[in-house]
Scaffold this motif. Structure first.
Motif: not given
Lengths: 641, 61
Positions: A10-14, A21-26, A8, A16-17
């Motif tokens: 490090v789990l990214v929520g959908r 900020h989700g528009e930026i490459d990790c 939990d 977020f995408l």
């Protein structure tokens, strides 16, 4: 706050995408090699804390103006720790002091991510909302995850009766401590955090007090800090011992914490907005030898900075005991810091803070009268360490250590038996169909008898903070014990009185517990539901305010919230640090402010019944004639109602 | 001139569309989220890291 599970964290929520900020490459922020399917390779060069290690690049590309100052904010730099240490240090030995600072004082700093994305590093990290960025910091997962033992406890009702801003207005931390303050750069020469010109002040909201309707505001404005009248008691720390263990791991041991209140002189009039003479002061755990592990004599200038420092407790109330009548403060020498309150090593440091006898405000006559009836208080229900020490040889005295076996084995009051309510099957387990319900009376009687406890013994219960012994007091009373007492201050009170402990286990010869069940002391949910509309009944919910307000919940509760009509009186209102109790008059006055008076039937509730039974103890001690415990509590109530 | 312009327009529109599409799904297209969106995979691959706190530490910080 329980740590998050590893996945939990490090789990990214959908969701977020789909955010900005989700528009930026990790990898733009975190680096690494995302094209690799090998875990180790993918994480090589990956930075889990980009806002700490490289705030300008990670956040500053877009939030240039904020990062320009926030990277030097108090949260990021903790610069005033250095300032204070420098003021006390022999600068020729600064290397040692600074090493200690880095190991022990700098662990808690944070940056953008720790306030807007994850739990801070010092709070064992982890995404709080699937990596979604939040403009408003989360008060539970972020702010009080670090500022917990003082601010969080005070604000949410674990020390005092909660802060009025949380209870009445449901305000969070950033409602006061806004971005202007949080993102402000702390100049290098900043003497202390209160000197930050962007710091929030009470008067930012509570304006024009001299024009208002409160007479005492007009009288006290510019003489006393707001908190002097509006704070409740708070914790002072002493003798923080620091060093490294045999594995080279740094540690601290905060050796003593006491709850109280002291008014000192305003020793630093240069603090913006602090144009008053008196303010609350809190003891910090520093002492001249604190960093001796790193090199002796580091604090040769210890007298340069007070150890009783300006305090702003976060348990504000409109009405407080010290302001309930004039002479709770005026003429009350004990409330003002005296030379006698100081250790020899700190006398020089605090000479500007001590309130000389002549500066203690004079008694006011005539004073207000509080009509608090203390004649019904069951004084025998609470004993102190001195009484217990003098009574150790008393016939039929049973001393119960309710802390649990591990603590008992480390040292207990001589002659005490180990009997924790959590380590004995006095109630149903967490997995039961109806969890946390007290066992059948005969079962409880057998357990007590096997421990050598008889119903007519004088039973004295103690623990570390009052919560186990308060609960045990309630169970014993329900089971029919006729003479139960609570040791005020528990084991800490015993130590503070200078009495020794023993490591020799003590057991008693089994006997028969012949108490008669006081069944009317327990009310189940069906009966409680019928009582809720009765104006002669008050339901006291003894949980902390975030649970009462539905911000958090007990892990076994089915949902968030509280029973309709309940009045929240959190544990910090009933018990002080280390299980000390406030004077009955003050407790009765406080309860009266909630509409909880002895003429009412008071039903106590909480999550699992423990806190409710603690509240029962307090009310029983205060002489309330009709107190009942809702043992099913919120965990069971929330399942079906 | 008109033909060139039309050809440029097509290229520009194409580039813009590709750029927008790339931007809109930037994090999603990153290899990182292949694992970090998958709770089951994380459960399989992660174990609790022992908290590095000295056993000698005690009291409120």
């Amino acid at each position: 706050m329980a740590p998050l599970e590893p996945q939990d964290k490090v789990l990214v929520g959908r969701a977020f995408l789909t955010t900005t900020h989700g528009e930026i490459d990790c990898e733009s922020c975190h680096g690494g090699a995302p094209d690799s399917s090998d875990k180790t390779v993918a994480h090589t060069g990956m930075d889990p804390f980009p806002s700490i290690n490289n705030p300008q690049q990670a956040c500053g590309d877009c939030h240039q103006e904020i990062v320009a100052t926030a990277k030097d904010s108090l949260h990021a730099s903790l610069s005033t720790f250095t300032t204070v240490l420098e003021s006390r240090a022999d600068m020729k030995k600064w290397e040692h002091v600074d090493e200690a600072r880095k190991n022990h004082c700098s662990a808690c700093h944070t940056s953008c991510g720790g306030c807007h994305v994850s739990r801070p590093k010092a709070a064992k990290k982890g995404f709080i909302s699937g990596h979604a960025f939040q403009k408003r910091s989360d008060p539970i997962n972020q702010c009080t995850a670090c500022h917990g033992s003082r601010v969080g406890y005070e604000f949410y009702g674990q020390r005092g009766q909660v802060d009025v801003h949380a209870a009445k207005l449901e305000m969070d931390c950033v409602a006061c401590h806004n971005a202007g303050e949080m993102h402000a750069a702390a100049p290098k020469e900043l003497k202390g955090r209160y000197h930050l010109k962007e710091m929030t002040r009470c008067t930012d909201c509570h304006k024009d007090l001299e024009q208002g309707s409160v007479r005492e505001h007009k009288r006290h404005l510019n003489k006393v800090q707001c908190q002097v009248c509006h704070s409740q008691t708070y914790v002072n720390c002493y003798n923080c011992h620091v060093g490294k263990d045999s594995d080279g791991m740094a540690f601290f041991q905060n050796r003593r914490e006491t709850e109280g209140m002291k008014i000192g002189r305003n020793y630093d009039g240069k603090v913006p907005g602090a144009d008053y003479e008196y303010m609350l002061v809190r003891h910090v755990p520093s002492y001249p030898e604190m960093f001796d592990f790193y090199g002796k004599g580091g604090f040769s200038n210890f007298g340069n900075t007070p150890t009783w420092k300006r305090a702003s407790p976060h348990n504000i109330q409109r009405r407080t005991w010290q302001a309930a009548k004039c002479n709770h403060c005026h003429g009350n020498r004990d409330l003002f810091l005296a030379d006698a309150d100081l250790f020899d090593y700190e006398k020089a440091a605090n000479k500007k803070v001590v309130v000389a006898d002549g500066r203690v405000p004079k008694l006011i006559t005539p004073d207000l009268k509080l009509s608090i009836d203390t004649t019904k208080v069951r004084r025998e229900a609470v004993v102190d360490a001195k009484w217990l020490h003098n009574s150790l040889k008393k016939k039929n005295l049973v001393i119960i250590d309710a802390r649990g076996k591990a603590a008992y084995d480390k040292g207990h009051i001589e002659g005490a038996i180990d009997f924790s309510p959590l380590e004995n099957p006095l109630r149903s387990g967490a997995d039961a169909e109806k969890p946390f319900i007290v066992a059948e009376h005969q079962v409880v009687a057998d357990i007590l008898g096997n421990k050598g406890i008889a119903a007519d013994d004088h039973i004295v219960v103690y623990d570390r903070n009052g919560l186990m012994s308060g609960a045990l007091y309630g169970v014993l009373t329900w089971a029919g014990a006729s003479n139960v007492s609570y040791l005020n201050g528990g084991i800490e009170g015993w130590h503070a009185a200078g009495f020794h402990t023993s490591k020799t286990s003590h057991t008693r010869k089994a006997t028969s517990f012949k108490g008669i069940k006081q069944g009317e002391l327990i009310v189940d949910s069906d009966e409680l539901a019928k009582m809720l509309d009765d104006p002669s009944v008050v339901l006291l919910d003894a949980r902390i305010i975030p649970q009462f307000l539905g911000m958090t919940k007990h892990e076994q509760a089915s949902r968030f919230g509280h029973i309709p009509g309940a009045v929240n009186v959190p544990p910090g209102a009933l018990f002080m640090e280390n299980g000390y109790l406030k004077q009955p008059e003050e407790l009765l006055w406080m309860l009266k402010n909630y509409g909880i008076t002895p003429d009412k039937t008071v039903v106590t509730t909480c999550n699992t019944g423990l806190g409710a039974t603690d509240a029962f103890f307090i009310l029983h001690y205060l002489g309330f004639p009709k107190v009942r415990v809702h043992e099913e509590a919120w965990v069971n109530w929330s399942k079906s109602r | 001139m008109k033909r060139i312009s039309a050809r440029y327009s097509t290229v520009i529109v194409g580039l813009l569309a590709a750029s927008l599409a790339t931007t809109a799904v930037a994090a999603e297209s990153s290899g990182c989220v292949t694992c970090h969106l998958d709770k089951e995979m994380l459960v399989k691959n992660l174990s609790a890291v022992k908290v590095k706190t000295s056993a000698m530490q005690s009291g409120a910080g």
